[in-house]
Design an enzyme around this catalytic site. Structure first.
Site, PDB file in Angstrom:
ATOM      1  N   ALA A 105       0.857  -1.185   0.000  1.00 30.55           N
ATOM      2  CA  ALA A 105       0.000   0.000   0.000  1.00 30.55           C
ATOM      3  C   ALA A 105       0.894   1.237   0.000  1.00 30.55           C
ATOM      4  O   ALA A 105       2.042   1.186   0.449  1.00 30.55           O
ATOM      5  CB  ALA A 105      -0.908   0.023   1.218  1.00 30.55           C
ATOM      6  N   PHE A 106       0.360   2.351  -0.500  1.00 37.37           N
ATOM      7  CA  PHE A 106       1.204   3.538  -0.643  1.00 37.37           C
ATOM      8  C   PHE A 106       1.639   4.091   0.705  1.00 37.37           C
ATOM      9  O   PHE A 106       2.589   4.855   0.786  1.00 37.37           O
ATOM     10  CB  PHE A 106       0.467   4.623  -1.449  1.00 37.37           C
ATOM     11  N   LYS A 107       0.973   3.693   1.788  1.00 34.43           N
ATOM     12  CA  LYS A 107       1.325   4.226   3.106  1.00 34.43           C
ATOM     13  C   LYS A 107       2.727   3.816   3.558  1.00 34.43           C
ATOM     14  O   LYS A 107       3.255   4.388   4.505  1.00 34.43           O
ATOM     15  CB  LYS A 107       0.286   3.793   4.136  1.00 34.43           C
ATOM     16  N   ASP A 108       3.332   2.840   2.879  1.00 30.91           N
ATOM     17  CA  ASP A 108       4.701   2.429   3.220  1.00 30.91           C
ATOM     18  C   ASP A 108       5.683   3.594   3.202  1.00 30.91           C
ATOM     19  O   ASP A 108       6.564   3.672   4.059  1.00 30.91           O
ATOM     20  CB  ASP A 108       5.191   1.356   2.234  1.00 30.91           C
ATOM     21  N   ALA A 111       5.107   5.953   6.244  1.00 33.27           N
ATOM     22  CA  ALA A 111       5.418   5.267   7.506  1.00 33.27           C
ATOM     23  C   ALA A 111       6.920   5.070   7.664  1.00 33.27           C
ATOM     24  O   ALA A 111       7.483   5.292   8.735  1.00 33.27           O
ATOM     25  CB  ALA A 111       4.698   3.922   7.565  1.00 33.27           C
TER      26      ALA A 111
END
Ligand SMILES: *Cc1c(COP(=O)(O)O)cnc(C)c1O
Length: 431
Positions: A105-108, A111
């Site tokens: 997911a792009f949240k990597d 984060a």
């Protein structure tokens, strides 16, 4: 760079303090005091720059001298060790794939970058251990767990609602070990979030542990999302047409980063905020009235947000001038039926498998291109379709292949502790 609170411009902060605290003391979101302009030379020679070099030029002024250059470069290196390809789908449409990171997911990116910055400040300030406490409905927890794995000086405690996250998502939260702990809550996502909020106000816990949150309003999670747009532009810059980007939006952090990139000089003419039935912003652009309402559940569940917290930052970029905002941003909203139909159609016509979030982005782009056919459009694929296996397989009528990196942790053993109420959480954090 100094940051000010959007509730009170006099309330300013260093980057370090903004990263550690997340929110200003008056509960306002932090915003940079100025938006740096990138020199023309940067865009002219972008072909010669690596992903890391591009990202460094983009972010360096936001960090200033608070993290030394070599440390910041190392953080970026660890953040961007995968690719962000733009893949053609139709004649005037490409898809920017943001799901090639460890949790798909792009949240990597946000984060990992935040983990790097917080890890640096923890070590430098001899702050003692910091506990990152997060509630997750799915994607955030996995990305945070992975980003903070093995970062010295930081413990991560993740709360997730029992039986309400997908099988893959649960494995991503519960199999890492080391400094990552998962608490399985007998309750809903809202219960998890309420417990986290209470813990932040609990003085007994505050005495024992230094708590911080890793949610998407943190500047160290928000700003590195600008990288996607520069890395995409590098691949698209020879197109003759003007560019428009369609961003599937929930809390509006990602699209807000895109609009910041545009303010820094990146030649993206227009943006589209693509929404599911949670359509506060679509309605705002029609009526100029911002009316949050409780979220409704959809198949693109990472965007089930009734009151997008980053939207105040979008307004700030346009200095609260509605007319300027309307020139740069359009918004459309689509229900689950249209989303499933789009997944099916694009698979049939182009053999491309979209996840439900990307599909909402695709639909927004199509709607815009109907009226504005002279553009080249890019929609963002924010998660790998395998994360929404049942929905996607039902829509395309076919099994999809599970990537190897997913298979690896699907076979690992789940480790979590069950809790049922706030006292359980408190005991856990005090022991
Ligand atoms: C978090 C998320 C979004 C929404 O991003 P925002 O920055 O909150 O607007 C969209 N798609 C997926 C898959 C997500 O995980």
């Amino acid at each position: 760079m100094k940051y000010f609170s959007l509730n009170n411009r006099e309330n300013t902060s260093s980057f370090e303090n903004a990263v550690i605290k997340g929110l200003a003391s008056d509960k306002g979101l932090y915003f940079p005091e100025r938006i740096p302009q990138l020199p023309k030379g940067f865009f002219d020679k972008i072909d010669e720059l690596s992903q890391m070099e591009i990202a460094f030029e983009v972010i360096k002024d936001y960090v200033g001298d608070e993290i030394p250059e070599n440390e910041l470069k190392a953080i970026i290196d660890q953040t961007l060790d995968f690719n962000f390809p733009v893949v053609p789908v139709e004649k005037h449409i490409g898809v920017l794939e943001l799901f090639h990171g460890p949790t798909l997911a792009f949240k990597d990116v946000g984060a990992r970058f935040m983990a790097g910055c917080l890890g640096y400040f923890a070590k430098k300030g001899k702050l003692g251990n910091i506990t990152v406490l997060v509630a997750t409905s799915g994607d955030t927890g996995g990305a945070v767990a992975n980003g903070f794995l093995g970062v010295e000086g930081i413990d991560v405690v993740i709360l997730y609602p029992k039986e309400k996250v997908s099988g893959i998502q649960e494995k991503q939260l519960t199999t890492l070990g080391q400094n990552i702990r998962a608490l399985e809550v007998n309750g809903s996502f809202d219960d998890c979030q309420d417990m986290v909020k209470r813990a932040f106000l609990d003085e007994e816990i505050q005495k024992k542990r230094q708590l911080t949150s890793a949610n998407s309003i943190n500047v160290a999670r928000w700003l590195p999302q600008m990288f996607y747009y520069f890395l995409a532009w590098k691949q698209l810059k020879d197109k003759k047409e003007e560019l428009v980007f369609s961003v599937p939006s929930g809390n509006f952090g990602n699209i807000c980063a895109g609009l910041m990139a545009r303010e820094m000089g990146l030649p993206i003419k227009h943006f589209i905020a693509a929404n599911n039935t949670n359509d506060v912003v679509t309605r705002y652009l029609e009526t100029e009235k911002f009316e949050p309402k409780p979220s409704v559940h959809t198949i693109s569940n990472a965007m089930d947000i009734g009151n997008p917290s980053n939207f105040v930052r979008v307004l700030e970029i346009f200095q609260n001038e509605f007319k300027n905002l309307k020139e740069a941003l359009s918004s459309y909203s689509f229900d689950d039926e249209k989303t499933k139909k789009a997944i099916k159609e694009v698979y049939r016509k182009a053999s491309y498998v979209m996840d439900p979030h990307g599909a909402v982005g695709y639909l927004g782009l199509k709607e815009f291109l109907k009226e504005n056919p002279e553009y080249y459009g890019v929609f963002l694929e924010t998660a790998h379709p395998v994360k929404f296996l049942e929905t996607v397989e039902a829509a395309i009528g076919k099994k999809i292949e599970i990537p190897d990196k997913v298979k690896v942790f699907m076979n690992k053993e789940k480790r979590s502790e069950e809790i049922s109420n706030y006292d359980d959480l408190k005991q856990y954090l005090l022991k």
